[in-house]
Design an enzyme around this catalytic site. Structure first.
Site, PDB file in Angstrom:
ATOM      1  N   ASP A   1      49.367  39.880  67.268  1.00 26.56           N
ATOM      2  CA  ASP A   1      48.641  38.674  66.876  1.00 26.56           C
ATOM      3  C   ASP A   1      48.912  37.572  67.898  1.00 26.56           C
ATOM      4  O   ASP A   1      50.044  37.375  68.340  1.00 26.56           O
ATOM      5  CB  ASP A   1      49.092  38.225  65.477  1.00 26.56           C
ATOM      6  CG  ASP A   1      48.115  37.246  64.850  1.00 26.56           C
ATOM      7  OD1 ASP A   1      47.450  37.603  63.864  1.00 26.56           O
ATOM      8  OD2 ASP A   1      48.010  36.099  65.363  1.00 26.56           O
TER       9      ASP A   1
ATOM     10  N   ASN B   1      44.110  39.887  54.257  1.00 27.02           N
ATOM     11  CA  ASN B   1      43.436  38.716  53.688  1.00 27.02           C
ATOM     12  C   ASN B   1      41.965  39.075  53.481  1.00 27.02           C
ATOM     13  O   ASN B   1      41.341  39.656  54.381  1.00 27.02           O
ATOM     14  CB  ASN B   1      43.550  37.521  54.629  1.00 27.02           C
ATOM     15  CG  ASN B   1      44.978  37.042  54.786  1.00 27.02           C
ATOM     16  OD1 ASN B   1      45.761  37.082  53.835  1.00 27.02           O
ATOM     17  ND2 ASN B   1      45.334  36.590  55.978  1.00 27.02           N
TER      18      ASN B   1
ATOM     19  N   GLY C   1      42.162  33.636  52.456  1.00 27.62           N
ATOM     20  CA  GLY C   1      42.785  33.235  53.717  1.00 27.62           C
ATOM     21  C   GLY C   1      42.265  33.978  54.930  1.00 27.62           C
ATOM     22  O   GLY C   1      42.834  33.876  56.018  1.00 27.62           O
ATOM     23  N   GLN C   2      41.171  34.728  54.766  1.00 22.14           N
ATOM     24  CA  GLN C   2      40.630  35.470  55.910  1.00 22.14           C
ATOM     25  C   GLN C   2      39.927  34.517  56.872  1.00 22.14           C
ATOM     26  O   GLN C   2      39.130  33.666  56.451  1.00 22.14           O
ATOM     27  CB  GLN C   2      39.646  36.544  55.425  1.00 22.14           C
ATOM     28  CG  GLN C   2      39.175  37.471  56.541  1.00 22.14           C
ATOM     29  CD  GLN C   2      38.293  38.619  56.027  1.00 22.14           C
ATOM     30  OE1 GLN C   2      37.981  38.693  54.836  1.00 22.14           O
ATOM     31  NE2 GLN C   2      37.894  39.484  56.932  1.00 22.14           N
TER      32      GLN C   2
ATOM     33  N   HIS D   1      41.094  43.895  58.849  1.00 20.76           N
ATOM     34  CA  HIS D   1      42.314  44.204  59.611  1.00 20.76           C
ATOM     35  C   HIS D   1      43.533  44.115  58.708  1.00 20.76           C
ATOM     36  O   HIS D   1      43.556  43.358  57.741  1.00 20.76           O
ATOM     37  CB  HIS D   1      42.472  43.243  60.804  1.00 20.76           C
ATOM     38  CG  HIS D   1      42.416  41.793  60.426  1.00 20.76           C
ATOM     39  ND1 HIS D   1      41.225  41.138  60.188  1.00 20.76           N
ATOM     40  CD2 HIS D   1      43.388  40.884  60.228  1.00 20.76           C
ATOM     41  CE1 HIS D   1      41.469  39.885  59.868  1.00 20.76           C
ATOM     42  NE2 HIS D   1      42.787  39.694  59.878  1.00 20.76           N
ATOM     43  N   LEU D   2      44.546  44.893  59.084  1.00 24.56           N
ATOM     44  CA  LEU D   2      45.819  44.919  58.371  1.00 24.56           C
ATOM     45  C   LEU D   2      46.859  44.190  59.212  1.00 24.56           C
ATOM     46  O   LEU D   2      47.076  44.545  60.380  1.00 24.56           O
ATOM     47  CB  LEU D   2      46.249  46.378  58.153  1.00 24.56           C
ATOM     48  CG  LEU D   2      47.584  46.619  57.451  1.00 24.56           C
ATOM     49  CD1 LEU D   2      47.487  46.284  55.968  1.00 24.56           C
ATOM     50  CD2 LEU D   2      48.029  48.069  57.629  1.00 24.56           C
ATOM     51  N   HIS D   3      47.483  43.162  58.631  1.00 21.01           N
ATOM     52  CA  HIS D   3      48.601  42.479  59.300  1.00 21.01           C
ATOM     53  C   HIS D   3      49.884  43.271  59.055  1.00 21.01           C
ATOM     54  O   HIS D   3      50.119  43.744  57.928  1.00 21.01           O
ATOM     55  CB  HIS D   3      48.829  41.084  58.700  1.00 21.01           C
ATOM     56  CG  HIS D   3      47.748  40.097  58.951  1.00 21.01           C
ATOM     57  ND1 HIS D   3      47.857  39.115  59.916  1.00 21.01           N
ATOM     58  CD2 HIS D   3      46.552  39.897  58.347  1.00 21.01           C
ATOM     59  CE1 HIS D   3      46.766  38.361  59.902  1.00 21.01           C
ATOM     60  NE2 HIS D   3      45.957  38.810  58.952  1.00 21.01           N
TER      61      HIS D   3
HETATM   62  P1  5GP Z   1      43.049  36.577  59.038  1.00 24.38           P
HETATM   63  O1  5GP Z   1      43.390  35.152  58.682  1.00 24.38           O
HETATM   64  O2  5GP Z   1      41.575  36.759  59.277  1.00 24.38           O
HETATM   65  O3  5GP Z   1      43.631  37.579  58.072  1.00 24.38           O
HETATM   66  O4  5GP Z   1      43.818  36.864  60.379  1.00 24.38           O
HETATM   67  C1  5GP Z   1      43.254  36.712  61.637  1.00 24.38           C
HETATM   68  C2  5GP Z   1      44.392  36.793  62.627  1.00 24.38           C
HETATM   69  O5  5GP Z   1      43.849  37.021  63.895  1.00 24.38           O
HETATM   70  C3  5GP Z   1      45.221  35.489  62.711  1.00 24.38           C
HETATM   71  O6  5GP Z   1      46.578  35.769  62.420  1.00 24.38           O
HETATM   72  C4  5GP Z   1      45.006  35.038  64.162  1.00 24.38           C
HETATM   73  O7  5GP Z   1      46.176  34.479  64.732  1.00 24.38           O
HETATM   74  C5  5GP Z   1      44.582  36.317  64.855  1.00 24.38           C
HETATM   75  N1  5GP Z   1      43.694  36.118  65.981  1.00 24.38           N
HETATM   76  C6  5GP Z   1      42.588  35.318  66.024  1.00 24.38           C
HETATM   77  N2  5GP Z   1      41.993  35.382  67.230  1.00 24.38           N
HETATM   78  C7  5GP Z   1      42.743  36.258  67.967  1.00 24.38           C
HETATM   79  C8  5GP Z   1      42.628  36.732  69.322  1.00 24.38           C
HETATM   80  O8  5GP Z   1      41.731  36.387  70.087  1.00 24.38           O
HETATM   81  N3  5GP Z   1      43.582  37.620  69.737  1.00 24.38           N
HETATM   82  C9  5GP Z   1      44.586  38.045  68.912  1.00 24.38           C
HETATM   83  N4  5GP Z   1      45.477  38.931  69.426  1.00 24.38           N
HETATM   84  N5  5GP Z   1      44.732  37.610  67.648  1.00 24.38           N
HETATM   85  C10 5GP Z   1      43.812  36.723  67.179  1.00 24.38           C
END
Ligand code: 5GP
Ligand code: ZN
Length: 111
Positions: free
Chosen positions: A31, A86, A92-93, A99-101
């Site tokens: 991330d 999320n 919080g998405q 995607h899986l964190h």
């Molecule tokens: P969400 O909030 O949608 O579950 O998580 C999206 C995640 O993607 C966030 O933790 C954010 O930091 C990450 N992210 C957003 N843009 C980029 C990017 O361009 N590259 C990478 N490696 N991570 C990203």
């Protein structure tokens, strides 16, 4: 591929990422704004907006994504880890490509 999706651009190689795994169906990369010492994302290559958009046809793919978490966590040297998906703005998405964190590297706070 969705033209305005940042993860589709990463998958296509149009935006650089710190990649830790890739096969024909899935990619994983760190991330860009880590919320733990180690924080990576496991992302199916097919553009699916969110977990709520998944159906029975995605069952094997979602299983693959989930089962990659422990093997990639081990490769990253994690003794334990936390996973999170999320879903939707209220969940919080921010990036609307499922995607899986995976978080680890420290003793994580209790949820
Ligand atoms: P969400 O909030 O949608 O579950 O998580 C999206 C995640 O993607 C966030 O933790 C954010 O930091 C990450 N992210 C957003 N843009 C980029 C990017 O361009 N590259 C990478 N490696 N991570 C990203
Ligand atoms: Zn996408």
């Amino acid at each position: 591929m969705s033209a305005d999706c940042i993860f589709c651009k990463i998958i296509a190689g149009n935006i650089p990422s710190s990649k830790i795994y890739e096969d024909d169906e899935v990619i994983a990369f760190h991330d860009v704004h880590p919320k733990a010492k180690v924080h990576f994302l496991i992302v199916p290559k097919v553009h699916i907006e969110s977990l709520a958009s998944c159906g029975a046809r995605h069952q094997a793919l979602l299983g693959k994504v989930l089962l990659l978490a422990p093997s990639l966590a081990k490769e990253q040297g994690l003794a334990g880890f936390r996973t999170m998906i999320n879903t939707g703005r209220d969940g919080g998405q921010e990036v609307f490509h499922v995607h899986l964190h995976v978080f680890g590297g420290d003793q994580l706070p209790k949820t």
